[in-house]
Design a protein around this motif. Structure first.
Motif, PDB file in Angstrom:
ATOM      1  N   LYS A 118       0.838  -1.190   0.000  1.00  0.00           N
ATOM      2  CA  LYS A 118       0.000   0.000   0.000  1.00  0.00           C
ATOM      3  C   LYS A 118       0.879   1.249   0.000  1.00  0.00           C
ATOM      4  N   VAL A 119       0.359   2.320  -0.560  1.00  0.00           N
ATOM      5  CA  VAL A 119       1.091   3.585  -0.611  1.00  0.00           C
ATOM      6  C   VAL A 119       0.163   4.705  -0.158  1.00  0.00           C
ATOM      7  N   GLY A 120       0.568   5.418   0.874  1.00  0.00           N
ATOM      8  CA  GLY A 120      -0.182   6.578   1.310  1.00  0.00           C
ATOM      9  C   GLY A 120       0.128   7.769   0.429  1.00  0.00           C
ATOM     10  N   VAL A 121      -0.884   8.518   0.083  1.00  0.00           N
ATOM     11  CA  VAL A 121      -0.697   9.740  -0.713  1.00  0.00           C
ATOM     12  C   VAL A 121      -0.818  10.925   0.239  1.00  0.00           C
ATOM     13  N   ILE A 122       0.195  11.780   0.232  1.00  0.00           N
ATOM     14  CA  ILE A 122       0.217  12.955   1.103  1.00  0.00           C
ATOM     15  C   ILE A 122       0.304  14.204   0.247  1.00  0.00           C
ATOM     16  N   TYR A 199       3.685   8.656  -1.078  1.00  0.00           N
ATOM     17  CA  TYR A 199       3.915   9.399  -2.320  1.00  0.00           C
ATOM     18  C   TYR A 199       3.396  10.810  -2.114  1.00  0.00           C
ATOM     19  N   ARG A 200       4.245  11.798  -2.392  1.00  0.00           N
ATOM     20  CA  ARG A 200       3.853  13.185  -2.180  1.00  0.00           C
ATOM     21  C   ARG A 200       3.252  13.750  -3.471  1.00  0.00           C
ATOM     22  N   SER A 201       2.008  14.150  -3.400  1.00  0.00           N
ATOM     23  CA  SER A 201       1.310  14.712  -4.551  1.00  0.00           C
ATOM     24  C   SER A 201       1.439  16.232  -4.533  1.00  0.00           C
ATOM     25  N   HIS A 202       2.101  16.770  -5.572  1.00  0.00           N
ATOM     26  CA  HIS A 202       2.249  18.223  -5.696  1.00  0.00           C
ATOM     27  C   HIS A 202       2.449  18.559  -7.172  1.00  0.00           C
ATOM     28  N   PRO A 203       2.357  19.815  -7.552  1.00  0.00           N
ATOM     29  CA  PRO A 203       2.349  20.171  -8.980  1.00  0.00           C
ATOM     30  C   PRO A 203       3.628  19.857  -9.741  1.00  0.00           C
ATOM     31  N   ASP A 204       4.742  19.574  -9.057  1.00  0.00           N
ATOM     32  CA  ASP A 204       6.011  19.376  -9.755  1.00  0.00           C
ATOM     33  C   ASP A 204       6.373  17.906  -9.948  1.00  0.00           C
ATOM     34  N   THR A 205       5.498  16.978  -9.603  1.00  0.00           N
ATOM     35  CA  THR A 205       5.822  15.572  -9.803  1.00  0.00           C
ATOM     36  C   THR A 205       5.817  15.222 -11.285  1.00  0.00           C
ATOM     37  N   LEU A 206       6.525  14.133 -11.634  1.00  0.00           N
ATOM     38  CA  LEU A 206       6.523  13.686 -13.028  1.00  0.00           C
ATOM     39  C   LEU A 206       5.111  13.356 -13.497  1.00  0.00           C
ATOM     40  N   THR A 207       4.323  12.741 -12.612  1.00  0.00           N
ATOM     41  CA  THR A 207       2.949  12.380 -12.987  1.00  0.00           C
ATOM     42  C   THR A 207       2.144  13.621 -13.336  1.00  0.00           C
ATOM     43  N   ALA A 208       2.291  14.667 -12.524  1.00  0.00           N
ATOM     44  CA  ALA A 208       1.507  15.884 -12.741  1.00  0.00           C
ATOM     45  C   ALA A 208       1.944  16.638 -13.982  1.00  0.00           C
ATOM     46  N   THR A 209       3.213  16.499 -14.368  1.00  0.00           N
ATOM     47  CA  THR A 209       3.725  17.265 -15.509  1.00  0.00           C
ATOM     48  C   THR A 209       3.709  16.476 -16.818  1.00  0.00           C
ATOM     49  N   ASN A 210       3.192  15.243 -16.785  1.00  0.00           N
ATOM     50  CA  ASN A 210       3.142  14.425 -17.999  1.00  0.00           C
ATOM     51  C   ASN A 210       2.061  14.967 -18.934  1.00  0.00           C
ATOM     52  N   PRO A 211       2.431  15.497 -20.110  1.00  0.00           N
ATOM     53  CA  PRO A 211       1.428  16.102 -21.001  1.00  0.00           C
ATOM     54  C   PRO A 211       0.538  15.083 -21.701  1.00  0.00           C
TER      55      PRO A 211
END
Length: 257
Positions: A118-122, A199-211
């Motif tokens: 499991k992975v907690g998202v923060i 896993y830290r969710s923020h605007p600069d993650t690779l996931t968030a910046t994947n076009p």
């Protein structure tokens, strides 16, 4: 007092621009009851603040010799002689006791190529948002692009990684997805039903910046699909993508703290 030789090597790639997150990441590794070799792969000319941070933790710094996340992780893994390998983003965290739990599961299951949990998202401030719970069926969904095997909560058997090959440097966003598919063909992907990382969710993650979130994933899928599934991908892919989104949304709703 005797010190146990580390059985785990963890690579932490960094650009040196998120030192507060990096400090928290290294502290979470340092609190583990399973010792780990830590290799930070970062800029050839690290800032004084980054140098000082590295000195304050028991880790080794390696100046990156290539470009991209895959190259950085591969560089940190190349000379490892530990039994197990992993990597963490400089903004991610390990949960308490996660390394000993993951190593214990791999020790009990010699046929396992890796363990995932499991992975907690923060959020950017470290507040809990929800917990992703992949379940034991996650490896069976992988070839169809439904990816719930999260990399921060994964630990790999070094022998298995050596056998299937390390991360593909041509991939920018889905290098972990590709590795997990290759390991799935080599051995078992063992699920550990407990939180192993955050896993830290923020605007600069690779996931968030994947076009184009599905473009690279579909390219990886084509490498691993059988001839029939590959030929019919245009027919079943919209349904698989929709199912993945629905399952992900369900995980978010039911995993909120």
């Amino acid at each position: 007092m005797t010190h146990r030789r580390p059985r785990v090597r963890l690579v932490v790639p960094t650009t040196g621009g998120r030192l507060t997150y990096l400090e928290q990441c290294l502290a979470s590794i340092g609190r583990q009851d399973e010792p780990a070799e830590v290799v930070i792969v970062g800029p050839a000319a690290p800032s004084p603040a980054l140098r000082e941070l590295v000195r304050s933790h028991p880790c080794r710094y390696a100046a990156e010799s290539g470009r991209g996340l895959s190259n950085a992780v591969n560089q940190g893994w190349t000379d490892a002689d530990t039994e197990y390998l992993g990597w963490l983003g400089d903004d991610d965290l390990l949960t308490e006791g996660s390394l000993s739990a993951a190593v214990g599961e791999l020790e009990r299951t010699p046929s396992a190529a890796m363990v995932y949990g499991k992975v907690g998202v923060i959020d950017s401030s470290g507040n809990d948002l929800y917990t992703m719970r992949p379940g034991r069926l996650a490896p069976w969904l992988l070839p169809y692009g439904v990816n719930f095997v999260w990399q921060p909560g994964s630990l790999y058997r070094r022998a298995a990684v050596r056998q299937v090959g390390m991360l593909d440097p041509s991939l920018r966003y889905t290098m972990d997805f590709d590795l997990h598919l290759r390991l799935r063909e080599y051995g078992r992907l063992r699920y550990l039903p407990r939180p192993l990382a955050c896993y830290r969710s923020h605007p600069d993650t690779l996931t968030a910046t994947n076009p184009e979130p599905y473009g690279e994933r579909r390219r990886v899928m084509r490498r691993h699909l059988g001839p029939v599934a590959g030929a019919l991908q245009a027919c079943w892919w919209p349904a698989a993508k929709g199912a993945g989104r629905a399952l992900g949304a369900l995980q978010v709703r039911t995993g909120r703290t």
